[in-house]
Design a protein around this motif. Structure first.
Motif, short mmCIF file in Angstrom:
data_model
loop_
_atom_site.label_atom_id
_atom_site.label_comp_id
_atom_site.label_asym_id
_atom_site.label_seq_id
_atom_site.Cartn_x
_atom_site.Cartn_y
_atom_site.Cartn_z
N GLN A 48 0.40 -1.39 -0.03
CA GLN A 48 0.02 -0.02 -0.01
C GLN A 48 0.84 1.41 0.02
O GLN A 48 0.31 2.14 0.07
CB GLN A 48 -1.03 -0.11 1.27
CG GLN A 48 -0.53 0.13 2.48
CD GLN A 48 0.43 -1.39 3.10
OE1 GLN A 48 0.37 -2.17 2.45
NE2 GLN A 48 0.54 -0.78 4.53
N SER A 49 2.35 1.23 0.06
CA SER A 49 3.10 2.24 -0.05
C SER A 49 2.85 3.25 -1.21
O SER A 49 3.13 2.55 -2.45
CB SER A 49 4.26 1.97 0.15
OG SER A 49 5.36 3.09 0.06
N ALA A 50 2.75 4.63 -1.05
CA ALA A 50 2.91 5.49 -2.10
C ALA A 50 3.93 5.98 -2.56
O ALA A 50 4.42 6.60 -3.48
CB ALA A 50 1.68 6.65 -1.70
N GLU A 51 4.98 5.61 -1.56
CA GLU A 51 6.44 5.75 -1.91
C GLU A 51 7.06 5.07 -2.83
O GLU A 51 8.38 5.19 -3.04
CB GLU A 51 7.10 5.92 -0.39
CG GLU A 51 6.78 6.92 0.28
CD GLU A 51 6.79 8.43 -0.13
OE1 GLU A 51 7.88 8.71 -0.61
OE2 GLU A 51 5.94 9.27 0.01
N ARG A 57 8.34 3.36 -6.31
CA ARG A 57 8.62 3.70 -7.75
C ARG A 57 9.09 2.42 -8.54
O ARG A 57 10.01 1.81 -7.94
CB ARG A 57 9.54 4.59 -7.68
CG ARG A 57 9.38 6.02 -6.91
CD ARG A 57 8.14 6.57 -7.74
NE ARG A 57 7.73 8.03 -7.17
CZ ARG A 57 6.65 8.07 -5.92
NH1 ARG A 57 6.19 6.85 -5.59
NH2 ARG A 57 6.46 9.27 -5.50
N THR A 67 12.58 -1.75 -8.38
CA THR A 67 11.78 -1.06 -7.12
C THR A 67 12.67 -0.44 -6.37
O THR A 67 13.55 -0.72 -5.64
CB THR A 67 10.86 -2.10 -6.36
OG1 THR A 67 10.10 -2.93 -7.45
CG2 THR A 67 10.11 -1.31 -5.38
N CYS A 111 12.48 3.25 -3.43
CA CYS A 111 11.66 4.41 -2.69
C CYS A 111 11.73 5.58 -3.31
O CYS A 111 12.71 5.84 -4.34
CB CYS A 111 12.17 4.42 -1.29
SG CYS A 111 13.56 5.12 -1.08
N ALA A 112 10.85 6.43 -3.09
CA ALA A 112 10.59 7.95 -3.99
C ALA A 112 11.96 8.54 -3.73
O ALA A 112 12.54 9.14 -4.81
CB ALA A 112 9.54 8.73 -3.58
N PRO A 132 5.14 5.89 -10.18
CA PRO A 132 4.69 5.42 -8.94
C PRO A 132 4.17 4.11 -9.17
O PRO A 132 3.48 3.69 -10.03
CB PRO A 132 3.65 6.31 -8.49
CG PRO A 132 3.91 7.59 -9.10
CD PRO A 132 4.38 7.19 -10.32
N ARG A 133 4.53 3.03 -7.95
CA ARG A 133 3.99 1.72 -8.17
C ARG A 133 2.42 1.81 -7.89
O ARG A 133 2.04 2.17 -6.88
CB ARG A 133 4.57 0.66 -7.22
CG ARG A 133 4.15 -0.61 -7.49
CD ARG A 133 4.83 -1.50 -6.36
NE ARG A 133 4.65 -1.15 -5.07
CZ ARG A 133 5.43 -1.72 -4.12
NH1 ARG A 133 6.09 -2.36 -4.27
NH2 ARG A 133 5.04 -1.19 -2.84
N PRO A 134 1.57 1.06 -8.66
CA PRO A 134 0.12 1.03 -8.51
C PRO A 134 0.00 0.38 -6.83
O PRO A 134 0.87 -0.55 -6.65
CB PRO A 134 -0.31 0.32 -9.61
CG PRO A 134 0.66 0.27 -10.70
CD PRO A 134 1.84 0.64 -9.85
N ILE A 135 -1.17 0.75 -6.59
CA ILE A 135 -1.28 -0.06 -4.99
C ILE A 135 -2.41 -1.11 -5.37
O ILE A 135 -3.53 -0.82 -6.06
CB ILE A 135 -2.01 0.93 -4.05
CG1 ILE A 135 -0.57 1.96 -3.87
CG2 ILE A 135 -2.72 0.28 -2.90
CD1 ILE A 135 -1.07 3.05 -3.01
#
Length: 84
Positions: free
Chosen positions: A18-21, A23, A30, A32-33, A53-56
């Motif tokens: 669920q991370s919005a961070e 990429r 993969t 992190c932002a 951004p990776r989809p959740i």
């Protein structure tokens, strides 16, 4: 289907599904932002592609199609490796 890898390949920061961070590039490398933007300036060090951004994946879909638990780290230097 995306693997939803669990960590940043550079700093090893946890990146839960669920991370919005998170990429990813076209090969699902993969990061992190922070690493994607500050260490790699938006260019994947593995393939040369860009990051998005990776989809959740919705929580109810994770039951049927869980995220990967296999952690990956780059073997090549990618800046200071300090866990965030």
């Amino acid at each position: 289907m995306l693997e939803l890898r669990p960590n940043c390949e550079c700093c090893d920061r946890d990146l839960p599904p669920q991370s919005a961070e998170a990429r990813i590039c076209t090969y699902e490398c993969t990061f992190c932002a922070s690493c994607a933007e500050t260490v790699f300036a938006g260019v994947c060090p593995n393939c040369g592609g860009n990051f998005v951004p990776r989809p959740i994946r919705p929580e109810n879909k994770l039951l049927k199609d869980p995220a990967s638990t296999k952690r990956q780290l780059r073997s090549a230097p990618c800046g200071a490796r300090t866990a965030a």
